[in-house]
Design a protein around this motif. Structure first.
Motif, PDB file in Angstrom:
ATOM      1  N   HIS A 131     151.532   0.891  24.242  1.00 38.93           N
ATOM      2  CA  HIS A 131     152.515   1.523  23.338  1.00 38.93           C
ATOM      3  C   HIS A 131     153.927   1.275  23.873  1.00 38.93           C
ATOM      4  O   HIS A 131     154.353   1.889  24.846  1.00 38.93           O
ATOM      5  CB  HIS A 131     152.239   3.034  23.250  1.00 38.93           C
ATOM      6  CG  HIS A 131     153.180   3.804  22.377  1.00 38.93           C
ATOM      7  ND1 HIS A 131     152.755   4.820  21.550  1.00 38.93           N
ATOM      8  CD2 HIS A 131     154.522   3.738  22.202  1.00 38.93           C
ATOM      9  CE1 HIS A 131     153.805   5.331  20.906  1.00 38.93           C
ATOM     10  NE2 HIS A 131     154.889   4.691  21.302  1.00 38.93           N
ATOM     11  N   HIS A 154     158.178  -0.050  22.480  1.00 37.09           N
ATOM     12  CA  HIS A 154     159.131  -0.472  21.436  1.00 37.09           C
ATOM     13  C   HIS A 154     160.111  -1.394  22.167  1.00 37.09           C
ATOM     14  O   HIS A 154     161.240  -1.010  22.446  1.00 37.09           O
ATOM     15  CB  HIS A 154     159.898   0.722  20.885  1.00 37.09           C
ATOM     16  CG  HIS A 154     159.051   1.895  20.449  1.00 37.09           C
ATOM     17  ND1 HIS A 154     158.969   2.277  19.133  1.00 37.09           N
ATOM     18  CD2 HIS A 154     158.270   2.776  21.148  1.00 37.09           C
ATOM     19  CE1 HIS A 154     158.174   3.361  19.038  1.00 37.09           C
ATOM     20  NE2 HIS A 154     157.742   3.677  20.253  1.00 37.09           N
ATOM     21  N   LYS A 190     156.104  -2.608  19.063  1.00 38.38           N
ATOM     22  CA  LYS A 190     156.253  -2.115  17.693  1.00 38.38           C
ATOM     23  C   LYS A 190     157.583  -2.555  17.103  1.00 38.38           C
ATOM     24  O   LYS A 190     158.582  -2.638  17.814  1.00 38.38           O
ATOM     25  CB  LYS A 190     156.213  -0.583  17.698  1.00 38.38           C
ATOM     26  CG  LYS A 190     154.932   0.001  18.290  1.00 38.38           C
ATOM     27  CD  LYS A 190     155.029   1.520  18.381  1.00 38.38           C
ATOM     28  CE  LYS A 190     153.939   2.128  19.257  1.00 38.38           C
ATOM     29  NZ  LYS A 190     152.592   2.036  18.721  1.00 38.38           N
ATOM     30  N   HIS A 217     152.196   7.914  15.559  1.00 35.88           N
ATOM     31  CA  HIS A 217     152.976   8.755  16.468  1.00 35.88           C
ATOM     32  C   HIS A 217     152.732  10.186  15.996  1.00 35.88           C
ATOM     33  O   HIS A 217     153.283  10.606  14.969  1.00 35.88           O
ATOM     34  CB  HIS A 217     154.459   8.450  16.368  1.00 35.88           C
ATOM     35  CG  HIS A 217     154.908   7.256  17.141  1.00 35.88           C
ATOM     36  ND1 HIS A 217     154.517   5.982  16.849  1.00 35.88           N
ATOM     37  CD2 HIS A 217     155.730   7.164  18.230  1.00 35.88           C
ATOM     38  CE1 HIS A 217     155.083   5.151  17.713  1.00 35.88           C
ATOM     39  NE2 HIS A 217     155.829   5.834  18.558  1.00 35.88           N
ATOM     40  N   HIS A 237     151.282   9.944  21.777  1.00 31.50           N
ATOM     41  CA  HIS A 237     152.155  11.066  22.219  1.00 31.50           C
ATOM     42  C   HIS A 237     151.346  12.326  22.427  1.00 31.50           C
ATOM     43  O   HIS A 237     150.999  12.652  23.539  1.00 31.50           O
ATOM     44  CB  HIS A 237     153.311  11.343  21.242  1.00 31.50           C
ATOM     45  CG  HIS A 237     154.412  10.356  21.335  1.00 31.50           C
ATOM     46  ND1 HIS A 237     155.276  10.317  22.386  1.00 31.50           N
ATOM     47  CD2 HIS A 237     154.787   9.353  20.512  1.00 31.50           C
ATOM     48  CE1 HIS A 237     156.153   9.346  22.213  1.00 31.50           C
ATOM     49  NE2 HIS A 237     155.863   8.731  21.084  1.00 31.50           N
ATOM     50  N   ASP A 274     155.525   3.726  26.623  1.00 29.66           N
ATOM     51  CA  ASP A 274     156.411   4.087  25.496  1.00 29.66           C
ATOM     52  C   ASP A 274     157.812   3.515  25.677  1.00 29.66           C
ATOM     53  O   ASP A 274     158.780   4.046  25.116  1.00 29.66           O
ATOM     54  CB  ASP A 274     156.485   5.607  25.284  1.00 29.66           C
ATOM     55  CG  ASP A 274     157.128   5.999  23.966  1.00 29.66           C
ATOM     56  OD1 ASP A 274     157.095   5.158  23.031  1.00 29.66           O
ATOM     57  OD2 ASP A 274     157.666   7.110  23.854  1.00 29.66           O
TER      58      ASP A 274
HETATM   59 FE    FE Z   1     156.692   5.364  20.616  1.00 31.47          FE
END
Ligand code: FE
Ligand code: NIG
Length: 409
Positions: free
Chosen positions: A76, A78, A145, A246, A269, A320
């Motif tokens: 996970h 970004h 992502k 999420h 999360h 994350d």
């Molecule tokens: Fe995230």
């Protein structure tokens, strides 16, 4: 053939599917081991000092009696974004929360402005630096992502960067469409219309160009509600994109319940999740992707990892990495927090960052464990055992990274 010999401890979860309950803590541990690699795959595993016949064409690496594990999987992130968000520091010091900043048009929307301004090449060059740093930290597969473009051209631009990173670096980059990450300025006050635009225009084009394998939604108070999230994820499923969500990051508005109902591959999360959410995820066979460095950076509580393990939910741990809620790509730090804050066992944490993380991105068949036939993605650590990796924090404990049988670090 490549032969890694003199492995003090070879430690790995076993299998091709995610491990839950007490199985999450089961790791195979071989001492005085060796691994043979051919054509990028593991071809044999030796223990207790056994070795194959070493002919002249065998390239031998001496692991120096250290620990060897599967390459880490960060399921996970970004990682493709413009700008940074250090400008939020004074706001945060004055007490503004993550959602306060987003509601005021900053936060994710600030990153959207910067991402839209950057060219594809600029974004590629910036993200490539992150990929290099992740590889140096022992991560050999990463999920990335979209969600900072929030319109057709810019979402496609971000996803093309994922594709280029996958093709041009040793890292395997797995791409997720997260168009429903925030409501863009063009659709302020019209979230339903934005979801329709994503479902009717953007996602079909993403699919046509084959730029993502998962569809994700930020299901959160002031962002997308459960019905909007359901609509987005069902459209993804219709087009063949498995669902991620999420869920229950800040408020438990029903995201984890929805994950179970839709049979999402993962819910992510889950800091604020509740019993209803946990029961639904367990029933739906959803993997929980937990992000402890985000709890750390947002000064929040930590997701109830032990409760999830006890209820039979496979737990994965990821970084994350993003400019707002977790400006760190250090998965080793997330491992430290897995021990310190989730109170997970080192064996459970290794499973969470290898096999269960691989299964959270549908790659359990090929990566996530050290087994004959799997891709030769391995880390040799500057440590005698995985307890050391959970215990020492702040230093990179990687000695050597092997990706598809090639030494890359
Ligand atoms: Fe995230
Ligand atoms: O996973 N929560 C939503 N998305 C990211 C944060 C993105 C951002 O703040 O830029 C997360 O925490």
């Amino acid at each position: 053939m490549l032969l890694i010999k003199n492995i003090g401890v070879l430690q790995t979860p076993v299998g091709k599917s995610s491990l839950c309950g007490s199985k999450q803590a089961q790791n195979l541990k071989l001492t005085n081991a060796a691994i043979a690699i051919e054509n990028g795959k593991i071809s044999a595993i030796y223990k207790d000092g056994e070795l194959p016949i070493i002919t002249n064409d065998v390239h031998v690496i001496d692991a120096g009696n250290c620990l060897v594990t599967p390459g880490l999987v960060d399921c996970h992130t970004h990682l493709v974004f413009g700008g940074w968000r250090h400008n939020e520091i004074p706001l945060k010091l004055r007490g503004a929360t993550y959602l306060d900043i987003l509601r005021a048009g900053g936060g994710i929307l600030d990153t959207v402005r910067h991402t839209r301004e950057m060219s594809e090449d600029e974004l590629y060059n910036k993200s490539k630096g992150f990929i290099d740093e992740m590889l140096a930290g022992g991560v050999t597969t990463v999920e990335s992502k979209s969600g900072y473009g929030l319109n057709l051209d810019n979402e496609l631009k971000q996803l093309r960067v994922n594709k280029r990173l996958n093709e041009s670096t040793p890292m395997d980059v797995v791409s997720t469409f997260l168009g429903a990450h925030a409501i863009p300025p063009e659709y302020q006050g019209k979230p339903d219309e934005y979801i329709d635009y994503l479902c009717d225009v953007v996602l079909p084009e993403v699919k046509r160009q084959n730029l993502a394998v998962f569809c994700d939604v930020f299901c959160e108070d002031s962002v997308f509600d459960v019905e909007q999230s359901r609509k987005m994820l069902l459209k993804g499923q219709k087009l063949g994109l498995k669902s991620k969500i999420h869920a229950d990051e800040i408020e438990a508005i029903g995201g984890a319940v929805l994950a179970g109902e839709l049979g999402a591959i993962s819910a992510e999360h889950l800091i604020a999740t509740n019993e209803q959410g946990i029961d639904s995820m367990a029933k739906g066979g959803v993997t929980a992707a937990l992000l402890p460095a985000t709890s750390f950076y947002l000064n929040k509580t930590y997701a109830p990892a032990r409760e999830m393990i006890n209820k039979g939910i496979p737990v994965a741990i990821a970084s994350d990495f993003n400019p707002g809620s977790c400006p760190s790509l250090n998965l080793q730090f997330a491992i430290n927090l897995g021990y310190l804050k989730y109170r997970m066992l080192p064996e459970e944490i290794l499973t969470a960052t290898t096999l269960n993380a691989a299964c959270a991105i549908d790659r359990g068949e090929t990566i996530g464990s050290i087994e004959v036939g799997k891709q030769a993605d391995l880390v040799i650590w500057n440590a005698p055992n995985f307890e050391m990796i959970c215990y020492r924090f702040g230093s990179n404990q990687v000695k050597t990274v092997i990706k598809k049988g090639e030494i890359i670090q």
